[in-house]
Design an enzyme around this catalytic site. Sequence first.
Site, mmCIF file in Angstrom:
data_model
loop_
_atom_site.group_PDB
_atom_site.id
_atom_site.type_symbol
_atom_site.label_atom_id
_atom_site.label_comp_id
_atom_site.label_asym_id
_atom_site.label_seq_id
_atom_site.Cartn_x
_atom_site.Cartn_y
_atom_site.Cartn_z
ATOM 1 N N CYS A 144 50.876 -1.551 -9.144
ATOM 2 C CA CYS A 144 50.883 -1.145 -10.324
ATOM 3 C C CYS A 144 52.635 -0.833 -11.022
ATOM 4 C CB CYS A 144 50.238 0.213 -10.462
ATOM 5 S SG CYS A 144 48.499 0.159 -9.869
ATOM 6 N N HIS A 178 52.046 4.535 -15.887
ATOM 7 C CA HIS A 178 51.034 3.790 -15.387
ATOM 8 C C HIS A 178 49.840 4.286 -15.625
ATOM 9 C CE1 HIS A 178 48.231 1.197 -13.168
ATOM 10 N NE2 HIS A 178 48.211 2.094 -12.023
ATOM 11 N N ASN A 212 42.395 1.134 -15.095
ATOM 12 C CA ASN A 212 43.428 0.997 -14.383
ATOM 13 C C ASN A 212 43.628 -0.476 -14.365
ATOM 14 O OD1 ASN A 212 45.347 0.372 -12.591
ATOM 15 N ND2 ASN A 212 44.933 2.179 -11.084
HETATM 16 N N1 ACO Z 1 30.463 8.283 -9.008
HETATM 17 C C1 ACO Z 1 30.047 9.440 -8.467
HETATM 18 N N2 ACO Z 1 30.635 9.925 -7.465
HETATM 19 C C2 ACO Z 1 31.585 9.575 -6.864
HETATM 20 C C3 ACO Z 1 32.307 8.374 -7.201
HETATM 21 C C4 ACO Z 1 31.582 7.642 -8.317
HETATM 22 N N3 ACO Z 1 32.109 6.522 -8.913
HETATM 23 N N4 ACO Z 1 33.138 8.042 -6.483
HETATM 24 C C5 ACO Z 1 33.279 9.000 -5.707
HETATM 25 N N5 ACO Z 1 32.307 9.752 -5.989
HETATM 26 C C6 ACO Z 1 31.910 10.955 -4.897
HETATM 27 C C7 ACO Z 1 32.538 10.940 -3.451
HETATM 28 O O1 ACO Z 1 31.631 10.349 -2.613
HETATM 29 C C8 ACO Z 1 32.592 12.391 -3.238
HETATM 30 O O2 ACO Z 1 31.430 12.847 -2.942
HETATM 31 P P1 ACO Z 1 31.229 14.008 -1.557
HETATM 32 O O3 ACO Z 1 31.900 15.196 -2.119
HETATM 33 O O4 ACO Z 1 29.797 14.191 -1.466
HETATM 34 O O5 ACO Z 1 31.677 12.951 -0.338
HETATM 35 C C9 ACO Z 1 32.921 12.929 -4.606
HETATM 36 O O6 ACO Z 1 32.492 12.231 -5.558
HETATM 37 C C10 ACO Z 1 34.530 13.290 -4.729
HETATM 38 O O7 ACO Z 1 35.304 12.202 -4.424
HETATM 39 P P2 ACO Z 1 36.765 12.151 -3.985
HETATM 40 O O8 ACO Z 1 37.249 10.953 -3.777
HETATM 41 O O9 ACO Z 1 37.225 13.394 -3.707
HETATM 42 O O10 ACO Z 1 37.212 12.276 -5.876
HETATM 43 P P3 ACO Z 1 38.656 12.757 -6.666
HETATM 44 O O11 ACO Z 1 38.530 13.991 -7.295
HETATM 45 O O12 ACO Z 1 39.715 12.792 -5.404
HETATM 46 O O13 ACO Z 1 38.660 11.377 -7.478
HETATM 47 C C11 ACO Z 1 39.923 9.234 -7.746
HETATM 48 C C12 ACO Z 1 38.873 10.149 -7.099
HETATM 49 C C13 ACO Z 1 39.485 9.298 -9.048
HETATM 50 C C14 ACO Z 1 40.182 8.058 -6.961
HETATM 51 C C15 ACO Z 1 41.307 10.255 -7.569
HETATM 52 O O14 ACO Z 1 41.637 10.333 -6.077
HETATM 53 C C16 ACO Z 1 42.447 9.172 -8.178
HETATM 54 O O15 ACO Z 1 42.561 8.983 -9.335
HETATM 55 N N6 ACO Z 1 43.522 8.764 -7.426
HETATM 56 C C17 ACO Z 1 44.515 7.887 -7.740
HETATM 57 C C18 ACO Z 1 44.324 6.585 -7.868
HETATM 58 C C19 ACO Z 1 45.539 5.823 -8.138
HETATM 59 O O16 ACO Z 1 46.599 6.184 -8.886
HETATM 60 N N7 ACO Z 1 45.784 4.840 -7.479
HETATM 61 C C20 ACO Z 1 47.217 4.100 -7.834
HETATM 62 C C21 ACO Z 1 47.240 2.845 -8.468
HETATM 63 S S1 ACO Z 1 46.073 1.606 -8.146
HETATM 64 C C22 ACO Z 1 47.338 0.158 -7.593
HETATM 65 O O17 ACO Z 1 48.507 0.196 -7.241
HETATM 66 C C23 ACO Z 1 46.398 -1.207 -7.501
#
Ligand code: ACO
Length: 324
Positions: free
Chosen positions: A111, A249, A279
Amino acid sequence: MGVRIIGTGKAVPKKVLTNEMMSEILDTSDEWIYSRTGIKQRYISTGETNTKLCVDAAKDALKDSGLKGEDIDLIVVATITSDKLTPSTACLVQTEIGAKNSMAFDIVAACSGFVYALDIAVKFIKSNEYKNVLIIGGEVLSKILDWSDRKNAVLFGDGAGAAIVTNDESDYITSINCVSVGEKAHTLTCNSLEIKNLYKKHSDDFSNYLSMDGKEIFKFAIDVIEKSIEKILKEENLRFEDIDYIIPHQANSRMIDTIAKRKNYDRNKFYMNIERYGNTSSASIPIALDEMNKKNLLKDGMKIILIGFGGGLTYGSALVNWKK
Ligand code: ACO
């Protein structure tokens, strides 16, 4: 010798995949996706290749710049989802746009790829090696997603964005800073090909889907976005109020909400379009830049900070003084 952006372009596949459509194939909901990320929909390839998206974005940028393919001296494509291991996407783009006088190669910086490509363009131009450089961020991320994994599948989209960078007597792109943090490599990975030959059989454990530690990346992103803004303000002797826009990004709107609140930054200065594209990795910054350019949001003299971050881990930022 200075450097300036003289044209931008973008391309996305035709198919729109909304959160509602996503919730028909996965155990998820529009409410979960939107409240956690800011995404409402994304574009998904139904056959459009990464090369096609990059070519379309490049043609769009050429048209915007007034240059022809043969005027381009260097093509750099940033991608983690090239169609082929060889030839590079950049070489395939070269032929399609008639850039017969150019050198062409791909880079892998996830990214951060577009800002890395910009850094390369600036350095080649400032060394007097080349005059006109085409930089592209293009991805078909849908092919490296496990479509049964709701954690990752809902986050990403496909698309490409491009910019033409050229030499100028004055310098319009300053404070470029690209950093790699290999020690955190394990937090965002996607395997390439498996070692499988007469000595090594296929392993059932092998997967080449994207996998990431979302929480770790979230923390990393907040830290490097804040650091990057502060570094540019210090280097340029500016205050946050002097900046017109920040194009981060597009990974998650909540990151930007957190930073704006923590640092007391005006949230409206962060241009976000993640709602419509998801993204798109290396494509997200140039798609946003092109959208702003074509909507006439960018006026001569405006100061815009670009910030990429992602797999590697990597990050990179630059100050663009807009002049068209
Ligand atoms: N729908 C419903 N529930 C979901 C989903 C979904 N799509 N995905 C996960 N959950 C659930 C999980 O199973 C978890 O349930 P549990 O508590 O029963 O275990 C709960 O939701 C919370 O999941 P988390 O992973 O803790 O959610 P979080 O609030 O951390 O959000 C996210 C996740 C959106 C991925 C966030 O951490 C994020 O944006 N991280 C950064 C991503 C990023 O910037 N990547 C970099 C660039 S990518 C690249 O370089 C190619």
